[in-house]
Design a protein around this motif. Structure first.
Motif: not given
Length: 283
Positions: A134-135, A150
């Motif tokens: 993620e991010g 993120s």
């Protein structure tokens, strides 16, 4: 059935078909999921031991979304956008380990720009979402490096994380006005005392059903349950059973573990985690 589209996650009605087969004297099971109009959603293959060996999933327009192949303790996942553009090639261990490291081989944005090439470049998950990545941040020799961040759709900062050769050194998440520091992105729920204590509990509490004993029924029951934020258990299920009485005994023993678990964590917060547990019934 929930499916990830290009921008949103949709929930649709599906038909699931299970097919058994045999290759080189090894039983295989195939689970095929289709939309009501016949368009395929996913095609998974597993052995009789319950181990998945190859999975494919599709976008709603039947363009291939993800293909997973598991071999030599490595899972290789290839992903595509719903316009057919290759998104990423990512490898990870088949079994959970600490630290659990994802290796990014290739990454493209939806327009075909090659952002990570031969394990080096910049990864940015906007439309493409890969668990554990993620991010956005730098990729060096396939591994996360330096600062990763993120943000939500309204540009609110969700977390800052710092990596060295794929290993998190420090993380700060922002939730409801709080700053939560952590050194592990995920902490899996754990039975109090660890795995040895859990298996000891199972061996001491399983009571072999009399009818199964008389019929000499043996095998493995695949169960699942959810460990809640306070460590309590819920959503008990039999994924693959043996017979009615053995399945009922497996559920009884699992339910008896309620209150004996430590919860899981995600970026400094306690979270609900689904846990799969096979239970052997052996005479």
């Amino acid at each position: 059935h929930k499916i990830k589209g290009s921008l949103n996650e949709d929930s649709i009605k599906v038909v699931k078909t299970t097919v058994s087969d045999e290759q080189w004297n090894v039983p295989f099971y195939q689970v095929i999921v289709r939309q009501l109009d016949g368009k395929i959603i996913s095609h998974d293959e597993s052995t009789d031991a319950g181990r998945s060996v190859a999975d494919k999933s599709y976008h709603l327009n039947e363009i291939l979304s993800e293909s997973e192949i598991k071999q030599n303790e490595v899972k290789r996942k290839i992903s595509w956008y719903d316009n057919g553009q290759l998104a990423s090639i990512i490898e990870s261990p088949i079994h959970y380990s600490i630290p659990f490291i994802y290796v990014v081989k290739e990454f493209y944005d939806q327009n075909g720009n090659h952002l990570v090439k031969d394990g080096n470049g910049y990864y940015k998950s906007e439309i493409h979402h890969q668990e554990g990545l993620e991010g956005q941040g730098a990729i060096n020799n396939g591994l996360k490096e330096g600062r990763w961040t993120s943000k939500s759709k309204d540009s609110t900062l969700l977390f800052n994380e710092f990596y060295e050769k794929g290993i998190l050194t420090k993380g700060i998440s922002f939730f409801e006005g709080q700053q939560l520091e952590y050194t592990k992105v995920q902490v899996q729920p754990e039975f109090s005392g660890g795995m040895p204590s859990m298996y000891k509990y199972l061996s001491q509490n399983i009571k072999y059903p009399k009818d199964a004993l008389k019929q000499n029924i043996m095998g493995r029951v695949y169960t699942s349950f959810v460990v809640c934020e306070d460590g309590s258990l819920c959503d008990y299920k039999i994924i693959k059973g043996l017979n009615k009485s053995i399945d009922a005994e497996a559920l009884r023993v699992i339910e008896g573990m309620n209150g004996k678990w430590q919860p899981g964590w995600q970026r400094g917060q306690k979270v609900r985690v689904k846990y799969n547990l096979p239970i052997n019934f052996q005479l």
